[in-house]
Design a protein around this motif. Structure first.
Motif, short mmCIF file in Angstrom:
data_model
loop_
_atom_site.label_atom_id
_atom_site.label_comp_id
_atom_site.label_asym_id
_atom_site.label_seq_id
_atom_site.Cartn_x
_atom_site.Cartn_y
_atom_site.Cartn_z
N THR A 10 12.99 11.03 -11.11
CA THR A 10 13.97 11.49 -11.90
C THR A 10 14.12 13.04 -11.59
O THR A 10 12.94 13.52 -11.66
CB THR A 10 13.74 11.25 -13.38
N TYR A 11 15.29 13.53 -11.42
CA TYR A 11 15.43 15.07 -11.30
C TYR A 11 15.82 15.54 -12.66
O TYR A 11 16.68 15.04 -13.24
CB TYR A 11 16.47 15.72 -10.09
N ARG A 12 15.30 16.67 -13.08
CA ARG A 12 15.61 17.28 -14.53
C ARG A 12 16.09 18.90 -14.18
O ARG A 12 15.38 19.39 -13.33
CB ARG A 12 14.62 17.46 -15.38
N ARG A 13 17.10 19.25 -14.36
CA ARG A 13 17.55 20.52 -14.17
C ARG A 13 18.24 21.01 -15.57
O ARG A 13 19.21 20.45 -16.00
CB ARG A 13 18.53 20.74 -12.91
N ASN A 14 17.62 21.64 -16.33
CA ASN A 14 18.08 21.95 -17.52
C ASN A 14 17.97 20.92 -18.31
O ASN A 14 17.33 19.84 -18.66
CB ASN A 14 19.44 23.09 -17.76
N VAL A 17 19.79 15.38 -16.33
CA VAL A 17 18.52 14.33 -16.03
C VAL A 17 19.29 13.37 -15.01
O VAL A 17 20.40 12.45 -15.53
CB VAL A 17 17.99 13.61 -17.17
N VAL A 18 18.75 13.31 -13.79
CA VAL A 18 19.34 12.41 -12.94
C VAL A 18 18.36 11.34 -12.44
O VAL A 18 17.17 11.84 -11.73
CB VAL A 18 19.94 13.10 -11.42
N LYS A 19 18.49 10.20 -12.89
CA LYS A 19 17.58 9.17 -12.55
C LYS A 19 17.95 8.72 -11.12
O LYS A 19 19.04 8.02 -11.08
CB LYS A 19 17.55 7.99 -13.51
N VAL A 20 17.07 9.05 -10.11
CA VAL A 20 17.79 8.64 -8.74
C VAL A 20 17.18 7.44 -8.24
O VAL A 20 17.88 6.55 -7.88
CB VAL A 20 17.29 9.97 -7.80
N LEU A 21 15.95 7.14 -8.39
CA LEU A 21 15.28 6.05 -8.07
C LEU A 21 14.74 5.25 -9.31
O LEU A 21 14.14 5.84 -10.06
CB LEU A 21 14.06 6.13 -6.94
N GLY A 38 23.45 3.84 2.07
CA GLY A 38 24.00 3.98 0.75
C GLY A 38 25.03 4.98 0.50
O GLY A 38 25.05 5.97 1.32
N ALA A 39 25.70 5.08 -0.50
CA ALA A 39 26.68 5.96 -0.73
C ALA A 39 25.97 7.43 -0.98
O ALA A 39 24.77 7.41 -1.16
CB ALA A 39 27.35 5.80 -2.33
N SER A 40 26.62 8.43 -0.88
CA SER A 40 26.00 9.82 -0.93
C SER A 40 25.54 10.01 -2.39
O SER A 40 26.38 9.43 -3.47
CB SER A 40 27.12 10.64 -0.82
N GLY A 41 24.35 10.64 -2.67
CA GLY A 41 23.91 10.69 -4.06
C GLY A 41 22.96 9.59 -4.41
O GLY A 41 22.46 9.42 -5.68
N SER A 42 22.95 8.34 -3.45
CA SER A 42 22.33 7.25 -4.04
C SER A 42 20.75 7.30 -3.83
O SER A 42 19.97 6.39 -4.22
CB SER A 42 22.76 5.97 -2.99
N GLY A 43 20.10 8.54 -3.37
CA GLY A 43 18.82 8.74 -3.31
C GLY A 43 18.11 8.19 -1.97
O GLY A 43 16.75 8.16 -1.74
N LYS A 44 18.78 8.31 -0.90
CA LYS A 44 18.41 7.86 0.55
C LYS A 44 17.28 9.03 0.85
O LYS A 44 16.28 8.95 1.42
CB LYS A 44 19.59 8.04 1.28
N SER A 45 17.95 10.50 0.90
CA SER A 45 16.87 11.59 1.26
C SER A 45 15.72 11.36 0.38
O SER A 45 14.61 11.84 0.71
CB SER A 45 17.49 12.96 0.96
N THR A 46 15.82 11.26 -0.93
CA THR A 46 14.86 11.19 -1.96
C THR A 46 13.68 10.40 -1.50
O THR A 46 12.59 10.59 -1.57
CB THR A 46 15.16 11.06 -3.62
N LEU A 47 13.99 9.26 -1.35
CA LEU A 47 13.15 7.95 -0.84
C LEU A 47 12.42 8.59 0.56
O LEU A 47 11.35 8.33 0.32
CB LEU A 47 13.93 6.68 -0.65
P1 ADP Z 1 21.49 10.88 -0.71
O1 ADP Z 1 20.61 11.52 0.32
O2 ADP Z 1 21.49 9.33 -0.80
O3 ADP Z 1 22.79 11.37 -0.58
P2 ADP Z 1 19.62 12.39 -2.43
O4 ADP Z 1 18.46 11.74 -2.48
O5 ADP Z 1 19.70 13.57 -1.54
O6 ADP Z 1 20.92 11.24 -2.22
O7 ADP Z 1 20.15 12.89 -4.08
C1 ADP Z 1 20.11 11.85 -5.22
C2 ADP Z 1 20.54 12.47 -6.19
O8 ADP Z 1 19.84 13.28 -6.93
C3 ADP Z 1 21.89 13.46 -6.30
O9 ADP Z 1 22.74 13.21 -7.15
C4 ADP Z 1 21.46 14.75 -5.91
O10 ADP Z 1 22.32 15.53 -6.48
C5 ADP Z 1 20.25 14.54 -7.12
N1 ADP Z 1 19.07 15.59 -6.45
C6 ADP Z 1 18.58 15.70 -5.27
N2 ADP Z 1 17.54 16.60 -5.30
C7 ADP Z 1 17.52 17.31 -6.42
C8 ADP Z 1 16.84 18.22 -6.91
N3 ADP Z 1 15.82 18.74 -6.23
N4 ADP Z 1 16.93 18.55 -8.18
C9 ADP Z 1 17.97 18.23 -8.97
N5 ADP Z 1 18.82 17.05 -8.46
C10 ADP Z 1 18.53 16.69 -7.17
#
Ligand code: ADP
Ligand code: MG
Length: 242
Positions: A10-14, A17-21, A38-47
């Motif tokens: 989960t990413y938190r900014r202020n 709260v974005v639950k990504v995975l 997966g769609a843009s924002g689906s958490g691929k880079s995060t994974l």
């Molecule tokens: P993808 O690669 O599938 O497009 P990401 O893994 O980059 O997706 O991001 C998934 C979600 O998490 C997006 O909504 C993105 O805005 C958010 N996110 C990614 N990195 C951060 C971060 N460092 N802080 C806050 N939110 C983030």
């Protein structure tokens, strides 16, 4: 070889709260070429970042050869990362002031002391020569990134990622900034590295056609793996003659 169990992130900014995975499990076998879609924002880079120990999950376990790595001290993780993973990104991340050749050698400049570099420089240079040839850029050794095409910059980045002989290449949209023809050339190079040199590859892509050429396709949606396809019926080309 590389397994992820029940990862959450989960990413938190202020107040955001974005639950990504939300419970992602994923396995990479030795020698495999897997793609994550997966769609843009689906958490691929995060994974991909979690798999490569560039970031830590909130919960869940990541293991390499059956040994847990996500909870190791940072020093140990750094060592494992250097030995295990090579990274390739959509926008190459080359250093603009350095030649293609020096960009490829960058990981060796960073990981060695001055004395260490002095002692091992001949081997590193031999390896860099091998790689620049391998990615088809022997004629571009002295060129700076701005003097290279997108495809050539990505080839340089791939050679740099391979310098320390990683076991797994993690590639995040490696063709995302290239036109179809150049993108296919890079995909072909990745296939060749996988087949001929035995490099295990995990590639994030939104190009389903490209994903379809890999051994397995894993789709992320809503923070989970929603579909897993493969091994795909990809045409197995003969390994290049050595
Ligand atoms: P993808 O690669 O599938 O497009 P990401 O893994 O980059 O997706 O991001 C998934 C979600 O998490 C997006 O909504 C993105 O805005 C958010 N996110 C990614 N990195 C951060 C971060 N460092 N802080 C806050 N939110 C983030
Ligand atoms: Mg991404």
């Amino acid at each position: 070889m590389l397994t992820a169990e029940n990862l959450t992130k989960t990413y938190r900014r202020n107040v955001d709260v974005v639950k990504v995975l939300n419970g992602v499990s994923f396995t990479v076998r030795d020698g495999e070429f897997v793609s994550i879609v997966g769609a843009s924002g689906s958490g691929k880079s995060t994974l991909l970042h979690l798999l490569g120990t560039l970031d830590s999950p909130d919960s869940g376990v990541i293991s390499l050869d059956g040994k847990r790595v996500d909870n190791l001290p940072k020093r140990d993780q750094d060592m494992i990362r250097n030995r295990t993973f090579g990274y390739v990104f959509q926008f190459y991340h080359l250093l603009p002031e350095l030649s293609a050749y020096d960009n490829i050698l960058m990981p060796a400049y960073i990981s060695n002391s001055l004395l260490g570099w002095w002692k091992t420089r001949k081997e590193w240079r031999k390896r860099a020569d091998e790689l620049i040839e391998r990615v088809g850029l022997s004629h571009r050794k002295k060129h700076k990134p701005r003097e290279l095409s997108g495809g050539e910059m990505q080839r340089t980045a791939i050679a740099r990622a391979l310098l320390q002989r990683p076991r797994v290449l993690l590639a995040d949209e490696p063709t995302g900034n290239l036109d179809a023809e150049k993108g296919n050339e890079i995909l072909g190079l990745l296939h060749d590295l996988n087949r001929t040199d035995g490099v295990t590859i995990v590639m994030v892509t939104h190009n389903l056609e490209m994903a379809g050429t890999t051994d397995r396709v894993v789709r992320l949606s809503g923070g989970r793996v929603v579909e897993e396809k493969g091994p795909a019926f990809r045409p197995r080309l003969m390994p290049a003659a050595v």
